[in-house]
Design an enzyme around this catalytic site. Sequence first.
Site, PDB file in Angstrom:
ATOM      1  N   ASP A  35     -16.110  18.678 -26.208  1.00 55.72           N
ATOM      2  CA  ASP A  35     -17.151  19.189 -25.311  1.00 55.72           C
ATOM      3  C   ASP A  35     -17.777  18.064 -24.483  1.00 55.72           C
ATOM      4  OD1 ASP A  35     -18.311  17.923 -27.420  1.00 55.72           O
ATOM      5  OD2 ASP A  35     -19.851  19.452 -27.778  1.00 55.72           O
ATOM      6  N   HIS A 237      -5.004  -4.652  -7.630  1.00 56.98           N
ATOM      7  CA  HIS A 237      -5.818  -3.606  -8.278  1.00 56.98           C
ATOM      8  C   HIS A 237      -6.174  -3.981  -9.714  1.00 56.98           C
ATOM      9  CE1 HIS A 237      -4.172  -0.514  -5.172  1.00 56.98           C
ATOM     10  NE2 HIS A 237      -5.144  -1.254  -4.686  1.00 56.98           N
ATOM     11  N   ASP A 254     -14.544  -7.490  -6.251  1.00 61.31           N
ATOM     12  CA  ASP A 254     -14.513  -6.383  -5.286  1.00 61.31           C
ATOM     13  C   ASP A 254     -15.285  -5.249  -5.941  1.00 61.31           C
ATOM     14  OD1 ASP A 254     -13.970  -4.264  -3.609  1.00 61.31           O
ATOM     15  OD2 ASP A 254     -11.828  -4.711  -3.393  1.00 61.31           O
ATOM     16  N   ASP A 265     -18.576  -1.283  -0.103  1.00 61.41           N
ATOM     17  CA  ASP A 265     -17.293  -1.843  -0.554  1.00 61.41           C
ATOM     18  C   ASP A 265     -17.270  -3.314  -0.149  1.00 61.41           C
ATOM     19  OD1 ASP A 265     -14.680  -2.329  -1.268  1.00 61.41           O
ATOM     20  OD2 ASP A 265     -13.788  -1.046   0.261  1.00 61.41           O
ATOM     21  N   HIS A 344      -1.655  -6.452   2.285  1.00 62.07           N
ATOM     22  CA  HIS A 344      -2.371  -5.197   2.549  1.00 62.07           C
ATOM     23  C   HIS A 344      -2.938  -5.190   3.961  1.00 62.07           C
ATOM     24  CE1 HIS A 344      -6.321  -7.156   1.888  1.00 62.07           C
ATOM     25  NE2 HIS A 344      -5.798  -7.724   0.828  1.00 62.07           N
ATOM     26  N   HIS A 348     -10.228  -0.081   6.181  1.00 61.70           N
ATOM     27  CA  HIS A 348     -10.096   1.379   6.073  1.00 61.70           C
ATOM     28  C   HIS A 348     -11.443   1.996   6.428  1.00 61.70           C
ATOM     29  CE1 HIS A 348     -12.272   0.849   2.253  1.00 61.70           C
ATOM     30  NE2 HIS A 348     -11.456  -0.165   2.040  1.00 61.70           N
ATOM     31  N   HIS A 355     -12.268   4.998   0.403  1.00 59.28           N
ATOM     32  CA  HIS A 355     -11.238   5.100   1.452  1.00 59.28           C
ATOM     33  C   HIS A 355     -11.518   6.440   2.114  1.00 59.28           C
ATOM     34  CE1 HIS A 355      -8.385   2.137  -0.826  1.00 59.28           C
ATOM     35  NE2 HIS A 355      -9.497   1.585  -0.409  1.00 59.28           N
ATOM     36  N   GLU A 378     -11.332  -6.709   5.479  1.00 63.24           N
ATOM     37  CA  GLU A 378     -11.082  -7.347   4.183  1.00 63.24           C
ATOM     38  C   GLU A 378      -9.794  -8.159   4.121  1.00 63.24           C
ATOM     39  OE1 GLU A 378      -9.996  -4.410   1.077  1.00 63.24           O
ATOM     40  OE2 GLU A 378     -10.799  -2.913   2.464  1.00 63.24           O
ATOM     41  N   TYR A 382      -3.234 -14.486  -1.110  1.00 63.54           N
ATOM     42  CA  TYR A 382      -2.935 -14.424  -2.539  1.00 63.54           C
ATOM     43  C   TYR A 382      -1.749 -15.335  -2.792  1.00 63.54           C
ATOM     44  CZ  TYR A 382      -5.733 -10.379  -1.406  1.00 63.54           C
ATOM     45  OH  TYR A 382      -6.730  -9.572  -0.905  1.00 63.54           O
ATOM     46  N   ARG A 399     -10.267 -12.938  -1.238  1.00 62.33           N
ATOM     47  CA  ARG A 399     -10.489 -11.853  -0.276  1.00 62.33           C
ATOM     48  C   ARG A 399     -11.963 -11.869   0.075  1.00 62.33           C
ATOM     49  NH1 ARG A 399      -8.173  -8.074  -2.752  1.00 62.33           N
ATOM     50  NH2 ARG A 399      -9.839  -6.904  -3.771  1.00 62.33           N
ATOM     51  N   GLU A 401     -14.691  -9.258   2.045  1.00 57.95           N
ATOM     52  CA  GLU A 401     -14.769  -7.888   2.574  1.00 57.95           C
ATOM     53  C   GLU A 401     -16.203  -7.511   2.934  1.00 57.95           C
ATOM     54  OE1 GLU A 401     -13.558  -4.842  -0.230  1.00 57.95           O
ATOM     55  OE2 GLU A 401     -13.269  -3.411   1.402  1.00 57.95           O
TER      56      GLU A 401
HETATM   57  N1  GLY Z   1     -12.303  -1.554  -3.143  1.00 51.48           N
HETATM   58  C1  GLY Z   1     -11.219  -0.893  -2.574  1.00 51.48           C
HETATM   59  C2  GLY Z   1     -10.838  -1.494  -1.304  1.00 51.48           C
HETATM   60  O1  GLY Z   1     -11.302  -2.564  -0.985  1.00 51.48           O
HETATM   61  O2  GLY Z   1     -10.138  -0.927  -0.524  1.00 51.48           O
HETATM   62 MN    MN Z   2     -13.059  -3.417  -1.784  1.00 55.42          MN
HETATM   63 MN    MN Z   3     -12.022  -1.891   0.921  1.00 59.35          MN
END
Ligand code: GLY
Ligand code: MN
Ligand code: MN
Length: 442
Positions: A35, A237, A254, A265, A344, A348, A355, A378, A382, A399, A401
């Site tokens: 529950d 990730h 992050d 973010d 990457h 976004h 996202h 961002e 790496y 990174r 961001e």
């Molecule tokens: N924290 C997820 C991204 O930076 O896209």
């Molecule tokens: Mn992020």
């Molecule tokens: Mn992001």
Amino acid sequence: MSHPHIAARRQRLFERIGEGIAIVPTAPETLRNRDNHHPYRFDSYFWYLTGFPEPEAVLVLIGSPQQAILFCRGKNEERELWDGFCHGPQAAQAAFGFDAAYPIDEFDQQLPRLLSNRPALWVSLGHDPEWDARIHAGLNAVRKEARSGTVAPRTFHDIRAELDAMRLFKDSHEIATMRRAAAIADAGHVRAMRACHPGMAEYVLEAELSHEFRCRGADGHAYPPIVAGGLNACVLHYVSNDKLLNNGELVLIDAGCEVEGYAADITRTFPVNGRFSPAQRDVYEIVLAAQIAAIAAIKPGATFMAPHEATLKVLTQGLVDLKLLAGNVDGLIEREAYKRFYMHRTGHWLGLDVHDAGDYKTGEAWITLVPGMTLTVEPGLYLRPGEGVPPKLAGIGIRIEDDILVTEKGAEVYTTAPKTIAEIEEVMPDAAAPRTRPCPSV
Ligand code: GLY
Ligand code: MN
Ligand code: MN
């Protein structure tokens, strides 16, 4: 909370649906075990149109005459004794400004009546089989009445596509909320920088962020936070956050909070001991220059890809300067040689979802930036150990961001946590000093 901005969003949708009907349910609760439920998070589309936080709720918009109807949990004092306050239809109608409200238990029974003689149905099909079945059952119930002259909707529209297009542009209430989320997330990152020292566990640093977010009234994290020491920063990730932070390494965080449904973010990367080594400094300055160039590329009329293109130029030149790549920068970009170290995209959309909703292309063309859009910037590098990566650079992952609003003049950066080497070293003066507070061991 009834908010004029939320009513205005419903009004825009009314204008779109004409004489049709729109149905937007909130997210289901998800069971963790027995529950015991996972923490509840409403559906972003439903929240966008209602501001109503409870589970088991559905918004129905009927065009001509326009009616916004809420179905929600019925008032039940016995249940409230266990689960706490619940509005019930009557209070919800008044507090959230709906034209009518009914208990959720009546939804399936009322659905055929609501669908009858509506030319078009605006709904999200194919996202939740249970909802698809409920809608189909309602439609079939209307179709059974065909001989009495009742018709079921014959045109179906994807309501999420419509709402995605609306959510791409933030209204003034959303912008104010996102500024608050950004300010709280900034404070979390500053707290983490101040608390950090060698020998600390990544999860202790995560706890510093969580503490600041909750103490300042945020709902919590907007997504699983990444606290990645040393080489862990090269795992994009990485969320286990369960290793120790070593003297002489960097830590990448992050993390962003959620405020009234809106995400911040932020990524910051800083030395565990508060002082950048010469090699870390060299790589950091490249990523920072790429980030600043990307932000400078954001202005109305530029495409969504402009910041990414600006980033690639600076990063690729930087990789050549570091002797990790060799050749002509344009040619290296053309061949995507940077991808070994930067795999990457540069950002976004950001909003209710980290996202966020919204298309990135119209046909083949990247979307053009327009004031009111919000996005992240961002870039990162790496440098995994491997062929051609000298030991002094191997294992560095960085990174940076920030969260950006497109404005008439260009860009407003919502997030202000320390970002230059001088700013970071200034907030971390004692990181290398011995601590009296013991750090739990892993
Ligand atoms: N924290 C997820 C991204 O930076 O896209
Ligand atoms: Mn992020
Ligand atoms: Mn992001």
